[in-house]
Design an enzyme around this catalytic site. Structure first.
Site, mmCIF file in Angstrom:
data_model
loop_
_atom_site.group_PDB
_atom_site.id
_atom_site.type_symbol
_atom_site.label_atom_id
_atom_site.label_comp_id
_atom_site.label_asym_id
_atom_site.label_seq_id
_atom_site.Cartn_x
_atom_site.Cartn_y
_atom_site.Cartn_z
ATOM 1 N N ARG A 106 -2.992 -12.136 -16.553
ATOM 2 C CA ARG A 106 -2.207 -12.209 -15.306
ATOM 3 C C ARG A 106 -2.177 -13.662 -14.885
ATOM 4 N NH1 ARG A 106 -2.313 -8.538 -9.871
ATOM 5 N NH2 ARG A 106 -1.202 -7.232 -11.335
ATOM 6 N N HIS A 133 6.529 -7.873 -14.601
ATOM 7 C CA HIS A 133 5.340 -7.016 -14.461
ATOM 8 C C HIS A 133 5.616 -5.739 -15.285
ATOM 9 C CE1 HIS A 133 1.686 -5.530 -13.006
ATOM 10 N NE2 HIS A 133 1.933 -5.354 -11.727
ATOM 11 N N GLN A 136 3.586 -2.431 -14.897
ATOM 12 C CA GLN A 136 3.951 -1.711 -13.683
ATOM 13 C C GLN A 136 5.193 -0.841 -13.944
ATOM 14 O OE1 GLN A 136 2.479 -1.861 -10.376
ATOM 15 N NE2 GLN A 136 3.800 -0.087 -10.251
ATOM 16 N N ASP A 227 8.820 -3.734 -2.708
ATOM 17 C CA ASP A 227 7.608 -4.517 -2.998
ATOM 18 C C ASP A 227 7.525 -5.596 -1.913
ATOM 19 O OD1 ASP A 227 5.444 -5.780 -4.219
ATOM 20 O OD2 ASP A 227 6.651 -6.803 -5.735
ATOM 21 N N CYS A 267 4.875 -0.599 -5.620
ATOM 22 C CA CYS A 267 3.869 -0.923 -6.635
ATOM 23 C C CYS A 267 2.490 -1.175 -6.023
ATOM 24 C CB CYS A 267 4.313 -2.122 -7.450
ATOM 25 S SG CYS A 267 4.564 -3.596 -6.443
ATOM 26 N N ARG A 295 -0.520 4.094 -13.517
ATOM 27 C CA ARG A 295 -0.845 2.822 -14.165
ATOM 28 C C ARG A 295 -1.889 3.060 -15.265
ATOM 29 N NH1 ARG A 295 -0.093 -1.988 -11.632
ATOM 30 N NH2 ARG A 295 -0.482 -2.741 -13.753
HETATM 31 N N1 CP Z 1 0.561 -3.169 -8.587
HETATM 32 C C1 CP Z 1 -0.380 -4.031 -8.994
HETATM 33 O O1 CP Z 1 -0.220 -4.711 -9.999
HETATM 34 O O2 CP Z 1 -1.489 -4.066 -8.223
HETATM 35 P P1 CP Z 1 -2.692 -5.086 -8.369
HETATM 36 O O3 CP Z 1 -2.184 -6.441 -7.948
HETATM 37 O O4 CP Z 1 -3.743 -4.552 -7.450
HETATM 38 O O5 CP Z 1 -3.131 -5.109 -9.804
HETATM 39 N N1 NVA Z 2 5.446 -8.998 -6.567
HETATM 40 C C1 NVA Z 2 4.042 -8.875 -6.324
HETATM 41 C C2 NVA Z 2 3.495 -7.729 -7.105
HETATM 42 C C3 NVA Z 2 2.026 -7.484 -6.902
HETATM 43 C C4 NVA Z 2 1.526 -6.368 -7.767
HETATM 44 C C5 NVA Z 2 3.323 -10.154 -6.668
HETATM 45 O O1 NVA Z 2 3.654 -10.759 -7.700
HETATM 46 O O2 NVA Z 2 2.456 -10.592 -5.909
#
Ligand code: CP
Ligand code: NVA
Length: 308
Positions: A106, A133, A136, A227, A267, A295
């Site tokens: 990530r 993502h 997701q 989101d 999400c 997930r």
């Molecule tokens: N939706 C999601 O990716 O959540 P986290 O940031 O908690 O992993």
């Molecule tokens: N769009 C958000 C998603 C978090 C799971 C971010 O990137 O912070």
């Protein structure tokens, strides 16, 4: 009963790293894992987790998924490993892929994720970047399939920022043939390359619409998705975006314009009273926690294919 298959691509950096057939296959296996119809063990396999941004769901669902597959995870905190010191990705990737069987990363830039993949001898998974993502999106379409059985005539409307989550919904939607509508303020449209690639995949170009009008986008929608307005890494834009995105939220008024059978997805994590009202978040139409659970099952399916 479908079993895990070896995917054509070594890595899962983008929703486009799977073919449409592979994607349908992963969703089916995910269902089998969820129903406990599949019990596959990859003894002693290790997934390395490299998270440059915070995470609850992605981190824990990967940990539990690996545990259910008979393996384990190593969680690397950039602040207590040499990653935070700035050790080059090409060195970290070469070392970690000698210890681990897979890496989930990530990070901010998609190009950094690609650098990990270039130097890792083992598969690399996108656990979220600024652009995509894809893990997701697997859980999202799994949740939609659970509700509507197939994707025929399903309309998914995403309201808010044209961000990483929106981009992956578009790409995955294109592969699955789902009608996707994105309603976002002017200047906050999804990534232009993502839109271009999606149009190349869609057989029917009318199935993807990008608009600035939430009321129009929501008409007849079966899935309403939102989101956060400011993603991780955009903390300094928050105040400005909060003002600009006023009106691009899911509230009861918008829900009444959608199809009767509409479900609500997010999400998570969510800012109630910003992109979604508490009332809608907690309503009977919400499938937000089923989506969060999925997930785990979707990633277990993905891992079982990448380890195959
Ligand atoms: N939706 C999601 O990716 O959540 P986290 O940031 O908690 O992993
Ligand atoms: N769009 C958000 C998603 C978090 C799971 C971010 O990137 O912070």
């Amino acid at each position: 009963m479908l079993k895990p298959i070896k995917l054509a691509n070594k890595n899962f950096l983008s929703s486009l790293d799977t073919s449409s057939d592979e994607l349908f296959h992963i969703l089916e296996i995910a269902k089998n894992f969820k129903n406990k119809d599949l019990n596959i063990k990859f003894k002693d396999k290790v997934l390395g987790l490299i998270f440059d941004k915070s995470s609850t769901r992605t981190r824990v669902s990967f940990q539990v998924a690996m545990s259910r597959l008979g393996g384990t995870t190593v969680d690397l905190n950039p602040n207590t490993s040499q990653i935070g010191r700035g050790e080059p990705i090409r060195d970290t990737a070469r070392v970690l892929s000698r210890y681990c069987d897979l890496l989930a990363v990530r990070t901010f830039k998609q190009s950094d994720l690609e650098e990990y993949a270039k130097w890792s001898s083992k598969p690399v998974i996108n656990a979220l970047t600024d652009i995509e993502h894809p893990c997701q999106a697997l859980a999202d379409y799994m949740t939609i399939k659970e509700e509507f059985v197939d994707f025929k005539n399903v309309v998914l409307t995403f309201i808010g920022d044209g961000n990483n989550v929106a981009n992956s919904l578009i790409l995955c939607g294109a592969l699955l043939g789902v009608e996707v509508r994105i309603a976002c303020p002017k200047g906050y449209e999804p990534n232009s390359m993502v839109i271009k690639k999606a149009y190349e995949i869609y057989k029917n170009k009318d199935l993807l619409k990008i608009t600035n009008d939430p009321s129009a986008a929501v008409l007849g929608a079966n899935v309403l998705y939102t989101d956060v307005w400011s993603s991780m890494g955009e903390e300094n834009k928050k105040a400005e975006k909060d003002k600009f995105f006023n009106g691009y939220n899911i509230d009861n008024n918008l829900v009444t314009k959608a199809a009767k059978d509409v479900i609500i997805l997010h999400c998570l994590p969510a800012y109630r009273s910003k992109e979604i009202t508490d009332e809608v978040f907690e309503s009977k139409k919400s499938r937000i926690f089923e989506q969060a659970e999925n997930r785990l099952h979707a990633q277990q399916a993905l891992l079982s294919c990448l380890l195959h």
